[in-house]
Motif scaffolding. Structure first.
Motif, mmCIF file in Angstrom:
data_model
loop_
_atom_site.group_PDB
_atom_site.id
_atom_site.type_symbol
_atom_site.label_atom_id
_atom_site.label_comp_id
_atom_site.label_asym_id
_atom_site.label_seq_id
_atom_site.Cartn_x
_atom_site.Cartn_y
_atom_site.Cartn_z
ATOM 1 N N ASP A 1 -79.577 -25.318 -18.181
ATOM 2 C CA ASP A 1 -80.003 -24.619 -19.384
ATOM 3 C C ASP A 1 -79.726 -23.111 -19.381
ATOM 4 O OD1 ASP A 1 -81.794 -23.893 -17.509
ATOM 5 O OD2 ASP A 1 -83.529 -24.843 -18.426
ATOM 6 N N GLN B 1 -80.882 -20.862 -17.469
ATOM 7 C CA GLN B 1 -82.009 -20.000 -17.070
ATOM 8 C C GLN B 1 -81.747 -19.293 -15.746
ATOM 9 O OE1 GLN B 1 -85.509 -22.842 -17.654
ATOM 10 N NE2 GLN B 1 -86.281 -20.870 -18.347
ATOM 11 N N ARG C 1 -84.516 -14.604 -13.645
ATOM 12 C CA ARG C 1 -84.570 -15.855 -14.405
ATOM 13 C C ARG C 1 -84.653 -15.547 -15.900
ATOM 14 N NH1 ARG C 1 -85.313 -21.769 -13.685
ATOM 15 N NH2 ARG C 1 -86.903 -22.431 -15.139
HETATM 16 MG MG MG Z 1 -85.225 -24.793 -17.568
#
Ligand code: MG
Ligand code: UDP
Length: 328
Positions: free
Chosen positions: A104, A106, A204
């Motif tokens: 994703d 991140q 992150r």
């Molecule tokens: Mg995630």
């Protein structure tokens, strides 16, 4: 000789995200091999964890468009940890190093350079550690911190603020294959393997698209699995609690005897009720914890496969076939 890198990416219902992030993985492979850090035979390996949307079709079309993409598809949804393990065990056959990362966006993909450099300077395991949790909600931040603290307190060795973004060398992967447990929590298992390890800090970010598959319920289940599959301290705590309560009741008995013989006895309904409720509570809690472990034992004894690979993209199938041929 340069190491062959496999980037292992578990995907569950990620048709919104994959078109955005798949290119990033390939670009990273290119830049790493351009810098002379990895071999040109490196790959991106997607694991479709039984998605219900078009994720697998997307992976197949990616694999058809570029041979550096490959993928396996699990027969059903088995959860992040099992999907990751399936990918790592598949990658183990071909790679010298594997980096696991969520699909994703991140986790900061640029931390891979530092990870590979750490490997080249002698580390077998490189943990990606978040430098901050600003992109998480306050709730997630506090629960996550509490979780790591609790895990440590209960005797499980986990790396603080490290999730599943990490580099593993081939020999670590080979050792990991020997861990046969069914209840897996990779974050706790990898440190048990040993070898030289190091950490790389990264920022992150927010999810690029789609939404998290870790609602509170799943997060709690993961925490419970993590604790009970790595530590038996909760059982010891129960024993301690039992001893404490037994001592306390012993004092209570003496006290009631003294009261009785000094003629001070009262109806005593309230105190009786309190004691009964207290003991019932503790007993049920203890039974619950023991039940949790018995349940784990039950699953381990059955030793069912942790995942079943239903399909491979053509590129992955061809590679598996060639490995089988050479090993014959
Ligand atoms: Mg995630
Ligand atoms: N994932 C998976 N199987 C699942 C749930 C999640 O393979 O049953 C994958 C998901 O596609 C993603 C990664 O695991 O690549 C992490 O999931 P997510 O981003 O939803 O979790 P969060 O980052 O919110 O903790």
């Amino acid at each position: 000789m340069k190491p062959i890198l496999y980037i292992v990416v578990p995907c569950y219902n990620e048709e919104k995200v994959l078109p955005l992030t798949s290119g990033m993985f390939l670009d990273k492979l290119e830049s790493l091999s351009g810098a002379g850090l990895i071999d040109g035979d490196s790959r991106v390996l997607f694991v479709d964890d039984g998605s219900r949307d078009g994720t697998w079709e997307l992976i197949c079309s990616l694999a058809a468009s570029d041979r550096r993409y490959s993928g396996i598809s699990l027969s059903r949804n088995r959860g992040h940890q099992n999907a990751l393990l399936a990918g790592l065990m598949e990658a183990r056959k071909f790679c010298d190093i594997a980096i696991s990362i969520d699909c994703d966006g991140q986790d900061d993909i640029d931390a891979m350079d530092a990870m590979v450099n750490e490997y080249l300077s002698g580390s077998d395991i490189v943990y990606g550690v978040r430098s901050s949790r600003d992109s998480d909600t306050r709730f997630k931040r506090t629960t996550a911190r509490g979780f790591y603290r609790l895990m440590r307190l209960l005797g499980a060795e986990v790396v603080y603020d490290h999730a599943d973004y990490r580099l593993l060398s081939k020999r670590v992967l080979n050792e990991l294959a020997g861990y046969r447990e069914v209840n897996i929590f990779l974050r706790g298992m990898i440190p048990l393997i040993g070898f030289r390890s190091s950490c790389v800090a990264y920022e992150r970010k927010e999810r690029i698209a789609g939404k998290s598959h870790y609602p509170l319920g799943k997060m709690l289940a993961l925490a419970l699995d993590g604790i009970t599959s790595l530590s038996i301290k909760p059982l010891r705590l129960i024993t301690g609690l039992g001893i404490a309560v037994a001592l306390l009741s012993f004092v209570g008995i003496i006290w009631s005897f003294v009261s009785y013989f000094s003629g001070e006895t009262v109806a005593g309904w309230a105190s009786m009720t309190c004691i009964i409720c207290f003991l019932c509570g503790i007993q049920l809690l203890s039974l619950g914890v023991i039940g949790e472990y018995v349940g784990k034992l039950y699953l381990e004894v059955k030793a069912r496969p942790r995942y079943i690979i239903a399909e491979r993209t053509e590129s992955a199938a061809a590679e598996t076939a060639s490995i089988q041929k050479t090993s014959k």
